[in-house]
Enzyme design. Structure first.
Site, mmCIF file in Angstrom:
data_model
loop_
_atom_site.group_PDB
_atom_site.id
_atom_site.type_symbol
_atom_site.label_atom_id
_atom_site.label_comp_id
_atom_site.label_asym_id
_atom_site.label_seq_id
_atom_site.Cartn_x
_atom_site.Cartn_y
_atom_site.Cartn_z
ATOM 1 N N PHE A 138 20.103 47.157 105.155
ATOM 2 C CA PHE A 138 21.443 47.230 104.576
ATOM 3 C C PHE A 138 21.365 46.899 103.094
ATOM 4 C CE2 PHE A 138 25.636 45.603 103.353
ATOM 5 C CZ PHE A 138 26.403 46.691 103.734
ATOM 6 N N ASP A 223 15.678 43.287 97.839
ATOM 7 C CA ASP A 223 17.113 43.061 97.976
ATOM 8 C C ASP A 223 17.300 41.656 98.542
ATOM 9 O OD1 ASP A 223 19.717 42.820 98.777
ATOM 10 O OD2 ASP A 223 19.853 44.815 99.683
ATOM 11 N N LYS A 252 26.118 37.654 96.768
ATOM 12 C CA LYS A 252 26.582 36.698 97.779
ATOM 13 C C LYS A 252 26.564 35.250 97.265
ATOM 14 C CE LYS A 252 26.584 39.469 101.857
ATOM 15 N NZ LYS A 252 25.693 40.567 102.176
HETATM 16 C C1 PLP Z 1 25.818 42.038 101.741
HETATM 17 C C2 PLP Z 1 24.595 42.772 101.339
HETATM 18 C C3 PLP Z 1 24.641 43.815 100.400
HETATM 19 C C4 PLP Z 1 25.933 44.335 99.842
HETATM 20 O O1 PLP Z 1 26.590 43.388 99.065
HETATM 21 P P1 PLP Z 1 28.149 43.621 98.701
HETATM 22 O O2 PLP Z 1 28.451 42.463 97.815
HETATM 23 O O3 PLP Z 1 28.891 43.629 99.984
HETATM 24 O O4 PLP Z 1 28.236 44.921 98.017
HETATM 25 C C5 PLP Z 1 23.456 44.389 100.013
HETATM 26 N N1 PLP Z 1 22.286 43.988 100.519
HETATM 27 C C6 PLP Z 1 22.196 42.994 101.430
HETATM 28 C C7 PLP Z 1 20.866 42.582 101.929
HETATM 29 C C8 PLP Z 1 23.355 42.360 101.869
HETATM 30 O O5 PLP Z 1 23.266 41.395 102.787
#
Ligand code: PLP
Length: 406
Positions: A138, A223, A252
């Site tokens: 994700f 990421d 986050k």
């Molecule tokens: C939550 C998340 C995203 C997306 O972040 P948003 O602030 O919702 O756009 C991308 N990568 C990872 C691993 C995430 O957990």
């Protein structure tokens, strides 16, 4: 006069993208939260791994309020001191030499993927455009990031998708190595897959990706939107693994609940994005800089990070005890305070049922897909809140099992 609103209004007025809980959170302090009726909850969801220091942390409030009284926004025709300080804190604390700020994880990954394409084209011509990503990954919900994500259900409705993005199974170095060649501009990977089910990478997998990327002049993008800023018990998960990326994305927890995202990289790679090649209106605003700076100051201490590792152990021990009584989980896993419990096959698809039962017991938590319960509480949650929260959790599980819904 303020209009009175109810949870039912959500179903009438909002684009029906979410199915929020039946209660409306009203205020929070630390790891406790109260809804409009005054019912109390213990928060193991942490705003989806964002509220690194719980709710209404006095130092974060102070940072926000002080900056709110001074300057909110100018746009990127001007820089500002809070964001420059945050950039320097991140540079001092990590491999990075340059930072780009935005407002979310998706935006940070969007910037990283655009950077990788341009870096590839600048170095290898238009052919150097292939991006390798992983099944169940994700990376966000913009078209580029959802295409890099590894769940077709999230992207196929929005086709045609950006081309030349390829997927192989996570933790499968052999499959990845087959697809990494001189046409590859980037490999994007989560050190622990969050939404995909709380699945930690194997060290050799990440080290192998590092080696293949070096060999083919491809950028290794970590990421760390979910794993970053202390979540795993290291400031960033790459430090835990001892494998350093070329580009790292963070969001986050970086804002402790305030929207901020960052892409970190080296000087040479960062220079790829010259004036005018990318940008954002709100990214790097002084409010985000002030709050993010304070979050980093508080999280990046040996004591706090050690506390995360201790809380991990406490959580795991208690969860194993619950599992010894209920035999619900096939595996309990994760790093730091990113913990997943995968349901046994006979309970497949029931994670949401348990989450709802937990809310009724006064516990907020998360799922990661249909079969995994996920906990991402505040990094400074009290031991007493952990114990009480897990008691409520066990009650919820018992209620569900007892009612024969599982
Ligand atoms: C939550 C998340 C995203 C997306 O972040 P948003 O602030 O919702 O756009 C991308 N990568 C990872 C691993 C995430 O957990």
């Amino acid at each position: 006069m303020t209009q009175s609103v109810t949870r039912e209004d959500f179903d009438t007025w909002m684009v029906p993208l979410y199915a929020p809980a039946p209660f409306i959170p009203d205020r929070g302090f630390g790891s406790r939260l109260w809804d409009k009726e005054g019912k109390e909850y213990i928060d193991f969801a942490g705003g989806i791994a964002a509220n690194a220091l719980g709710h209404a942390h006095p130092a974060l409030r102070q940072a926000l309020e002080q900056q709110a009284a001074k300057l909110w926004h100018t746009g990127n025709g001007y820089t500002n001191e809070p964001i420059l300080r945050l950039a320097k804190q991140l540079i001092d604390a990590t491999f990075a030499e340059r930072a780009f700020f935005c407002n979310s994880g998706a935006e940070a990954n969007e910037a990283a993927l655009k950077l990788a394409r341009k870096y590839g084209h600048d170095r290898g011509g238009p052919e150097k455009s292939a991006i390798l990503a992983f099944d169940r990954a994700f990376h966000g919900r913009t078209l580029f990031t959802v295409s890099a994500g590894g769940q077709p259900a999230w992207s196929r409705d929005f086709a045609p998708l950006p081309p030349d993005i390829h997927h192989v199974p996570y933790n499968d170095l052999e499959a990845a190595a087959k697809l990494i060649d001189d046409r590859t501009c980037a490999v994007i990977v989560e050190p622990v897959q969050g939404e995909g089910g709380v699945i930690p990478a194997r060290r050799e997998f990440l080290a192998g990706l590092r080696e293949r990327c070096d060999r083919h002049d491809a950028l290794l993008i970590f990421d760390e939107v979910q794993t970053g800023v202390g979540r795993t018990g290291s400031l960033y998960a790459y430090m835990h693994y001892g494998v350093t990326p070329d580009v790292l994305t963070s969001a986050k927890a970086l804002g402790g609940g305030f929207p901020v995202g960052a892409m970190l990289t080296t000087d040479v790679i960062g220079r790829t994005l010259g004036v005018g090649t990318h940008g954002t209106t709100w990214g790097g605003n002084p409010l985000a800089g002030a709050v993010g700076g304070r979050v980093l100051e508080l999280v990046n201490t040996p004591e706090l990070l050690e506390g995360v590792r201790q809380r991990h152990q406490h959580f795991i021990t208690r969860l194993q005890a619950i599992n010894a009584r209920l035999a619900l989980f096939r595996e309990i896993r994760g790093l730091g305070l990113l913990i997943g419990c995968e349901l046994r096959p006979e309970y497949a698809g029931q994670a949401k049922t348990i989450l709802r039962a937990a809310a009724a017991e006064g516990l907020m938590m998360l799922v990661a897909g249909p079969d995994v319960l996920r906990f991402a509480p505040s990094l400074i949650i009290d031991e007493q809140d952990i114990d009480e929260g897990l008691e409520r959790f066990e009650h919820a599980c018992r209620n569900v099992v007892g009612e024969g819904r599982l």
